[in-house]
Design a protein around this motif. Structure first.
Motif, PDB file in Angstrom:
ATOM      1  N   VAL B  19       0.851  -1.188   0.000  1.00  0.00           N
ATOM      2  CA  VAL B  19       0.000   0.000   0.000  1.00  0.00           C
ATOM      3  C   VAL B  19       0.891   1.244   0.000  1.00  0.00           C
ATOM      4  CG1 VAL B  19      -1.703   1.325   1.301  1.00  0.00           C
ATOM      5  CG2 VAL B  19      -1.905  -1.164   1.148  1.00  0.00           C
ATOM      6  N   ASP B  20       0.610   2.139  -0.946  1.00  0.00           N
ATOM      7  CA  ASP B  20       1.348   3.405  -1.048  1.00  0.00           C
ATOM      8  C   ASP B  20       0.663   4.405  -0.113  1.00  0.00           C
ATOM      9  OD1 ASP B  20       2.519   5.806  -1.754  1.00  0.00           O
ATOM     10  OD2 ASP B  20       2.380   5.442  -3.918  1.00  0.00           O
ATOM     11  N   GLU B  21       1.114   4.413   1.135  1.00  0.00           N
ATOM     12  CA  GLU B  21       0.381   5.180   2.156  1.00  0.00           C
ATOM     13  C   GLU B  21       0.447   6.682   1.918  1.00  0.00           C
ATOM     14  OE1 GLU B  21       0.786   3.828   6.199  1.00  0.00           O
ATOM     15  OE2 GLU B  21       1.042   1.756   5.539  1.00  0.00           O
ATOM     16  N   GLY B  22       1.552   7.136   1.355  1.00  0.00           N
ATOM     17  CA  GLY B  22       1.651   8.560   1.044  1.00  0.00           C
ATOM     18  C   GLY B  22       0.612   8.963   0.007  1.00  0.00           C
ATOM     19  N   MET B  49     -10.719  -6.425  -0.312  1.00  0.00           N
ATOM     20  CA  MET B  49     -10.603  -7.890  -0.226  1.00  0.00           C
ATOM     21  C   MET B  49      -9.202  -8.399  -0.596  1.00  0.00           C
ATOM     22  SD  MET B  49     -13.022  -9.624   1.155  1.00  0.00           S
ATOM     23  CE  MET B  49     -12.684 -11.291   0.541  1.00  0.00           C
ATOM     24  N   TYR B  50      -8.392  -7.541  -1.177  1.00  0.00           N
ATOM     25  CA  TYR B  50      -7.045  -7.962  -1.594  1.00  0.00           C
ATOM     26  C   TYR B  50      -5.991  -7.663  -0.541  1.00  0.00           C
ATOM     27  CZ  TYR B  50      -9.408  -8.441  -6.023  1.00  0.00           C
ATOM     28  OH  TYR B  50     -10.287  -8.829  -7.005  1.00  0.00           O
ATOM     29  N   LEU B  51      -6.386  -6.950   0.505  1.00  0.00           N
ATOM     30  CA  LEU B  51      -5.412  -6.475   1.501  1.00  0.00           C
ATOM     31  C   LEU B  51      -5.511  -7.304   2.770  1.00  0.00           C
ATOM     32  CD1 LEU B  51      -6.013  -2.644   0.984  1.00  0.00           C
ATOM     33  CD2 LEU B  51      -4.427  -4.164  -0.231  1.00  0.00           C
ATOM     34  N   ASP B  52      -4.380  -7.480   3.439  1.00  0.00           N
ATOM     35  CA  ASP B  52      -4.421  -8.266   4.677  1.00  0.00           C
ATOM     36  C   ASP B  52      -4.816  -7.375   5.855  1.00  0.00           C
ATOM     37  OD1 ASP B  52      -2.138  -6.949   5.684  1.00  0.00           O
ATOM     38  OD2 ASP B  52      -0.783  -8.499   4.924  1.00  0.00           O
ATOM     39  N   ARG B  57      -5.724  -2.210   8.556  1.00  0.00           N
ATOM     40  CA  ARG B  57      -5.647  -1.424   9.797  1.00  0.00           C
ATOM     41  C   ARG B  57      -4.924  -0.101   9.538  1.00  0.00           C
ATOM     42  NH1 ARG B  57      -2.688  -0.943  14.365  1.00  0.00           N
ATOM     43  NH2 ARG B  57      -0.920  -1.949  13.373  1.00  0.00           N
ATOM     44  N   ARG B  58      -3.815  -0.191   8.824  1.00  0.00           N
ATOM     45  CA  ARG B  58      -3.019   1.012   8.546  1.00  0.00           C
ATOM     46  C   ARG B  58      -3.764   1.956   7.599  1.00  0.00           C
ATOM     47  NH1 ARG B  58       2.776   0.395   9.584  1.00  0.00           N
ATOM     48  NH2 ARG B  58       3.112   1.883   7.903  1.00  0.00           N
ATOM     49  N   GLU B  93     -11.132   1.077  16.386  1.00  0.00           N
ATOM     50  CA  GLU B  93      -9.935   1.606  17.056  1.00  0.00           C
ATOM     51  C   GLU B  93      -9.259   2.686  16.219  1.00  0.00           C
ATOM     52  OE1 GLU B  93      -7.223  -1.537  18.213  1.00  0.00           O
ATOM     53  OE2 GLU B  93      -8.851  -2.525  19.307  1.00  0.00           O
ATOM     54  N   ALA B  94      -9.378   2.556  14.888  1.00  0.00           N
ATOM     55  CA  ALA B  94      -8.767   3.551  14.000  1.00  0.00           C
ATOM     56  C   ALA B  94      -9.561   4.857  13.974  1.00  0.00           C
ATOM     57  CB  ALA B  94      -8.652   2.989  12.583  1.00  0.00           C
ATOM     58  N   GLY B  95     -10.744   4.839  14.543  1.00  0.00           N
ATOM     59  CA  GLY B  95     -11.551   6.055  14.580  1.00  0.00           C
ATOM     60  C   GLY B  95     -12.611   6.143  13.505  1.00  0.00           C
ATOM     61  N   ALA B  96     -12.965   5.022  12.930  1.00  0.00           N
ATOM     62  CA  ALA B  96     -14.019   5.034  11.909  1.00  0.00           C
ATOM     63  C   ALA B  96     -15.332   5.522  12.514  1.00  0.00           C
ATOM     64  CB  ALA B  96     -14.204   3.634  11.333  1.00  0.00           C
ATOM     65  N   SER B  97     -16.069   6.315  11.730  1.00  0.00           N
ATOM     66  CA  SER B  97     -17.388   6.779  12.162  1.00  0.00           C
ATOM     67  C   SER B  97     -18.464   5.755  11.862  1.00  0.00           C
ATOM     68  CB  SER B  97     -17.740   8.084  11.446  1.00  0.00           C
ATOM     69  OG  SER B  97     -16.816   9.095  11.791  1.00  0.00           O
ATOM     70  N   ALA B  98     -18.153   4.835  10.973  1.00  0.00           N
ATOM     71  CA  ALA B  98     -19.111   3.788  10.592  1.00  0.00           C
ATOM     72  C   ALA B  98     -18.329   2.670   9.912  1.00  0.00           C
ATOM     73  CB  ALA B  98     -20.176   4.342   9.647  1.00  0.00           C
ATOM     74  N   VAL B  99     -18.990   1.541   9.726  1.00  0.00           N
ATOM     75  CA  VAL B  99     -18.382   0.436   8.976  1.00  0.00           C
ATOM     76  C   VAL B  99     -19.336   0.005   7.868  1.00  0.00           C
ATOM     77  CG1 VAL B  99     -16.916  -0.390  10.858  1.00  0.00           C
ATOM     78  CG2 VAL B  99     -19.256  -1.283  10.621  1.00  0.00           C
ATOM     79  N   LEU B 100     -18.745  -0.587   6.842  1.00  0.00           N
ATOM     80  CA  LEU B 100     -19.469  -1.029   5.649  1.00  0.00           C
ATOM     81  C   LEU B 100     -19.239  -2.523   5.522  1.00  0.00           C
ATOM     82  CD1 LEU B 100     -20.794  -0.126   2.826  1.00  0.00           C
ATOM     83  CD2 LEU B 100     -18.444  -0.156   1.962  1.00  0.00           C
ATOM     84  N   LEU B 101     -20.329  -3.284   5.382  1.00  0.00           N
ATOM     85  CA  LEU B 101     -20.160  -4.739   5.336  1.00  0.00           C
ATOM     86  C   LEU B 101     -20.905  -5.365   4.167  1.00  0.00           C
ATOM     87  CD1 LEU B 101     -19.171  -7.433   6.467  1.00  0.00           C
ATOM     88  CD2 LEU B 101     -21.121  -7.428   8.031  1.00  0.00           C
TER      89      LEU B 101
END
Lengths: 298, 298
Positions: B19-22, B49-52, B57-58, B93-101
């Motif tokens: 992941v190119d975080e910048g 779905m492709y990320l671990d 988390r990051r 924990e990351a501070g999400a305001s909501a989740v999508l499932l």
């Protein structure tokens, strides 16, 4: 390993959401004792896509350790190429004799992308690979062109095809059409258990079998008879199992074999990974009745 | 967060399979500056779905850190319920305001299994959840009955529906049919970008947008106009983008927006997770031509 005969696909049973390694070891040991030709750890029946890398690494090691002289193939499918390569490394380190790769999708893949996956993965292998064509779970449709391109890659040893047509002539034509496009060194194995006898008699070299992973005895009987050209014996055993094939079609072979393994005490109850649920009580009763009537329990 | 208006779905760009975080931080910052109503990290466009787990988390943390006051929703879909719950914990924990499932599948799931997934996951949440109905990737078909059962669960705040029919009356009937079955507190958001203007005018509260994650300006224009009842302005911008919708339909919005982000220098080349490939040179040229002609580059 030889990519012929019966390859048995055991469940990877869970218990409280963790792999039950003791039960898994016993399942593998039981298959080896039954005389299957190979054991495929972490196929679709083995819930590979639901397990994380460490769970899969440990399951592969358990399978190799308990299979004795029987070769073990390990499923390495994952959504991302780099994940597949890491799983291939793990499988080879665990002592796998071969790996099995389905082109699992989330975003739909085109043929070049599917080919690219097999190209990237086979390039790094030191064991043979079986191409896993499972449209019901991957939503990828393999054309004959795609079989041809992938079968020409290094290390490709076999193709696991879906069920063949029920009509023997059509089934033979289908197998011949595939063989015409792939090297003679690449074997063709049928899956879709209800099509196995027809597939083997139509010229398939192998049966990649859900049933064989839980009830190896009837699967061995069908395979031996069909590959020996004993049509009557293969057909008799296949026909005898008709009530089981009907349950597979209605309730899914994955859930039915899990229910059988649970009923026989081979694995603990509730052995499938949530959100998948086991069969409900009514369906389970019907499955057990067929197991009893066909005397599959011994 | 409010589950209305424009939710922008950025890519999670890769560079050398990491992941190119910048670049991701800059994408998120750009969306916040463009005035979107929320940002959805790790949607389908964000390659979740492709990320671990660690990559996800990051990415969630990066999104929250760079979104400023704009609420961030985080995709938590995975094949196994326990994995989804772990991802939900990480997102919160990351501070999400909501989740999508989304109910991602390998083995097909029946309605009770899909409902059970949402039941198990919502029970442990302390933030709202958006139900992600994406049949093209999950191969799950939501019936109105299933919407009704899931929307009644605690913490369910919105349903992200697929595209609506192109006919305005049919679209309105579809949205009304859904609303009739769910609590008034649960919003309905349209996806399938080419259907967005129609969906918003048909009564959807939100647009869960692929386009908005890469080119927020036209998506904001359509959303503001449609929700203000300015039919002419919404239609004009939607019609202006027709060549882009055609490319989305032909080449997939996922690949087209990645090509645009790469062309604009927002992300490095080859930003999608293998085995997915970017567009080939011809397709890329056509996309860039449309970006130039529609002046989408600023």
């Amino acid at each position: 390993m030889r990519f012929t005969g019966l390859s048995a696909f055991p469940h990877t049973p869970l218990r409280d959401d963790a792999v039950d390694e003791g039960a898994y070891a016993r399942l593998v040991d039981r298959l080896a004792a039954a005389g299957v030709d190979s054991i495929t750890s972490l196929g679709s029946t083995g819930s590979y896509m639901y397990l994380d890398r460490e769970e899969r690494r440990r399951a592969a090691r358990t399978a190799v350790r308990n299979a004795g002289p029987v070769p073990v193939m390990v499923g390495i499918g994952a959504l991302r190429t780099s994940q597949v390569r890491a799983l291939a490394d793990d499988a080879q380190e665990a002592g796998a004799s071969a790996v099995l790769l389905a082109p699992v999708t989330y975003q739909a893949l085109n043929d070049d992308e599917v080919f690219g996956l097999f190209e990237d993965v086979t390039a790094g292998l030191s064991v043979p690979l079986v191409v896993y064509d499972n449209p019901g779970t991957t939503h990828v449709t393999f054309s004959l062109d795609l079989y041809e391109r992938i079968a020409a890659l290094p290390n490709v040893a076999s193709i696991k095809i879906p069920g063949v047509p029920a009509d023997p002539a059509e089934a033979a034509a289908r197998v011949r059409a595939i063989r015409d496009r792939i090297p003679s060194t690449v074997t063709v194995g049928v899956s879709g258990d209800a099509a196995a006898a027809t597939g083997l008699e139509a010229g398939c070299d192998a049966w990649y079998s859900v049933l064989g992973g839980t009830l190896p005895r009837p699967a061995v009987t069908i395979t031996r008879a069909a590959l020996a050209g004993d049509h009557a014996a293969a057909t008799a055993e296949h026909t005898r199992l008709a009530p089981l094939w009907a349950l597979f079609a209605e309730l899914s072979s994955y859930r039915v074999t899990a229910a059988i393994a649970e009923h026989l005490g081979l694995v603990a109850p509730d052995s499938l990974p949530r959100p998948v649920r086991g069969l409900d009580a009514d369906a389970r009763t019907r499955v057990i009745r067929v197991v009893d009537e066909l005397q599959l329990a011994d």
